[in-house]
Design a protein around this motif. Structure first.
Motif, short mmCIF file in Angstrom:
data_model
loop_
_atom_site.label_atom_id
_atom_site.label_comp_id
_atom_site.label_asym_id
_atom_site.label_seq_id
_atom_site.Cartn_x
_atom_site.Cartn_y
_atom_site.Cartn_z
N LEU A 113 0.87 -1.40 0.13
CA LEU A 113 0.05 0.09 -0.14
C LEU A 113 0.97 1.31 -0.16
CD1 LEU A 113 -2.52 -1.10 2.77
CD2 LEU A 113 -2.84 -1.03 0.18
N ASP A 114 0.37 2.26 -0.80
CA ASP A 114 1.39 3.56 -0.89
C ASP A 114 1.16 4.13 0.66
OD1 ASP A 114 1.77 3.41 -3.33
OD2 ASP A 114 0.39 4.58 -4.02
N VAL A 115 2.33 4.39 1.30
CA VAL A 115 2.46 5.08 2.46
C VAL A 115 2.82 6.48 2.51
CG1 VAL A 115 3.15 5.00 4.67
CG2 VAL A 115 2.64 2.98 3.51
N GLN A 116 1.81 7.39 2.82
CA GLN A 116 2.52 8.65 2.75
C GLN A 116 4.14 9.08 3.39
OE1 GLN A 116 -0.24 11.76 4.06
NE2 GLN A 116 -0.44 12.41 2.04
N ALA A 117 4.83 9.83 2.99
CA ALA A 117 6.12 10.06 3.33
C ALA A 117 6.20 11.11 4.46
CB ALA A 117 7.05 10.37 2.23
N LEU A 118 5.47 10.93 5.29
CA LEU A 118 5.27 11.75 6.66
C LEU A 118 5.27 11.13 7.93
CD1 LEU A 118 2.63 15.00 6.51
CD2 LEU A 118 2.74 13.19 8.57
N HIS A 119 5.83 11.73 8.67
CA HIS A 119 6.13 11.15 10.15
C HIS A 119 5.21 12.22 11.01
CE1 HIS A 119 7.47 9.26 13.84
NE2 HIS A 119 7.78 10.13 14.32
N LYS A 120 4.28 11.79 11.88
CA LYS A 120 3.70 12.72 12.60
C LYS A 120 4.49 12.49 13.97
CE LYS A 120 -0.60 14.41 14.59
NZ LYS A 120 0.08 14.63 16.03
N MET A 121 4.83 13.60 14.68
CA MET A 121 5.52 13.45 16.10
C MET A 121 4.75 13.25 17.09
SD MET A 121 8.58 16.09 15.27
CE MET A 121 9.56 15.75 16.80
N ASP A 122 5.24 12.89 18.23
CA ASP A 122 4.31 12.79 19.52
C ASP A 122 3.92 14.19 19.92
OD1 ASP A 122 4.36 13.04 22.58
OD2 ASP A 122 3.66 10.90 22.08
N ASP A 123 2.67 14.34 20.14
CA ASP A 123 1.93 15.61 20.51
C ASP A 123 3.01 16.57 21.49
OD1 ASP A 123 0.05 15.16 18.79
OD2 ASP A 123 -1.35 15.03 20.33
N SER A 124 3.91 15.92 22.45
CA SER A 124 4.56 16.57 23.37
C SER A 124 5.68 17.53 23.02
CB SER A 124 4.85 15.61 24.18
OG SER A 124 5.89 14.51 23.79
N TYR A 125 6.08 16.97 21.26
CA TYR A 125 7.10 17.57 20.84
C TYR A 125 6.82 18.75 19.90
CZ TYR A 125 10.08 13.59 22.70
OH TYR A 125 10.41 12.88 23.64
N PHE A 126 7.91 19.68 19.81
CA PHE A 126 7.67 20.76 18.82
C PHE A 126 8.93 20.45 17.99
CE2 PHE A 126 6.11 25.11 18.62
CZ PHE A 126 6.91 25.72 17.34
N GLY A 127 8.60 20.28 16.48
CA GLY A 127 9.88 19.85 15.69
C GLY A 127 10.51 21.28 15.44
N GLU A 128 11.68 20.80 15.19
CA GLU A 128 12.73 22.08 14.67
C GLU A 128 13.66 21.65 13.71
OE1 GLU A 128 13.11 25.38 15.41
OE2 GLU A 128 11.60 25.62 17.08
N GLY A 129 14.83 22.09 13.94
CA GLY A 129 15.77 21.92 12.57
C GLY A 129 16.04 20.50 12.31
#
Length: 346
Positions: free
Chosen positions: A135-151
């Motif tokens: 199955l096609d899987v989107q190239a996107l990883h959602k982080m845990d809600d406790s983290y704020f993604g940066e660099g």
């Protein structure tokens, strides 16, 4: 050379001995008083004078700054937009890099919305992983809600990401975003990441540019970034481009070109027209300029911002006089250097 004025030596007084008293010149002497020899002597004297002038100018060139002249070390650039591409207006861009084959890797922020993703340059849409999957899987990883993604940066097949208000980062496999490792780092915070293929460069929102060993994730070197003895705080997203570190400066429309050898700002790129153009077109929800990516093979440079609906390919255009003189005389500090930001954990 000291700052004192140069003094000319007084020439020797001419001899007052009458010509009759001068010793006769031997026959065949090279100091014959023929017109051709006078011309040779005059030519040699002229060459000597030219050499002296060149030497004095080369020695004195390092002194111009001390005497208030416009030193040609500051490099200021505006930009030319080469291409415009769609960009997800919901993406709070915190890290951006070119992934090859007209793709970008992007890290987004905001708690509950942070992610890493692989995006098609031409469409701005999240790609899918290899068709080898059932199955096609989107190239996107959602982080845990406790983290704020940066660099975010890419070294080999490993994507390195840091997080805001934490000393925590993650390493992912670029091919499927599987998490390889969770790590802690020694910066005060996590803002920007870049790499030259050997070390990681990091920023934490201060004026410090870090160099980090990608194996041990320990800081091996750091410099305070300065422009004309002014510290440049709020260093944000980073990119390594042609031997320099380019840094977004948070809450400005400026990119600083930095020497990673000593932290000195080599030049400034001014991009206010991008944000102003978006506002004029009705994009009222945009945030600050943030995100620089470099296509090394084709030497293309891309920039975008947080919640911007467009991503731009740009080329630099040197700023000429008299604007350059105005920038050198204090305007650049007002445009690009802000008071340091201070944040506490929520």
């Amino acid at each position: 050379m000291t700052g004192g004025s140069l003094r000319k030596k007084r020439p020797n007084k001419r001899s007052t001995i009458p010509k009759a008293a001068e010793p006769p010149m031997a026959f065949g002497s090279s100091f014959s008083s023929s017109p051709s020899n006078y011309r040779k002597i005059s030519l040699l004297a002229m060459v000597f004078l030219v050499v002296c002038v060149v030497v004095v100018l080369s020695i004195s060139s390092s002194m111009w700054g001390g005497f208030g002249f416009d030193v040609p070390l500051d490099q200021f650039y505006s930009i030319e937009v080469v291409n415009e591409f769609p960009h997800d207006p919901r993406a709070f861009t915190q890290g951006l890099l070119y992934g090859g084959n007209d793709t970008l890797f992007e890290s987004t922020g905001l708690r509950g919305q942070s992610s890493i993703r692989k995006v098609a340059l031409q469409t701005g849409k999240v790609q899918v992983f290899s068709k080898d999957y059932v199955l096609d899987v989107q190239a996107l990883h959602k982080m845990d809600d406790s983290y704020f993604g940066e660099g975010l940066t890419l070294l080999g097949d490993r994507l390195f990401q840091v997080t805001w208000l934490e000393n925590i980062g993650f390493i992912y496999d670029r091919n499927n975003f599987s998490k390889i490792e969770k790590f802690t780092h020694q910066m005060q915070d996590g803002w920007g990441l870049a790499t030259d293929g050997k070390v990681l460069f990091g920023s934490d929102g201060t004026s410090t540019l870090y160099q980090i060993d990608p194996q041990t994730l320990k800081v091996v070197r750091k410099h305070t970034v300065k422009y004309k003895d002014h510290e440049v705080p709020n260093l944000n997203e980073l990119e390594y481009i042609n031997g320099e570190i380019w840094a977004n400066v948070w809450e400005t429309d400026c990119i600083a070109r930095i020497s990673y050898e000593d932290g000195i700002v080599l030049g400034w790129i001014l991009l206010p027209n991008l944000r102003q153009g978006l506002l004029a077109a009705g994009s009222r929800n945009i945030d600050v300029l943030n995100g620089i990516a470099w296509d090394r093979d084709q030497n293309r440079i891309f920039v975008t911002g947080k919640l911007w609906p467009k991503l731009y390919e740009i080329k630099l255009q040197p700023v000429l006089q008299p604007v350059r003189r105005k920038l050198s005389n204090g305007a650049i500090e007002q445009m690009c250097i802000r008071m340091p930001a201070h944040f506490g954990k929520p």
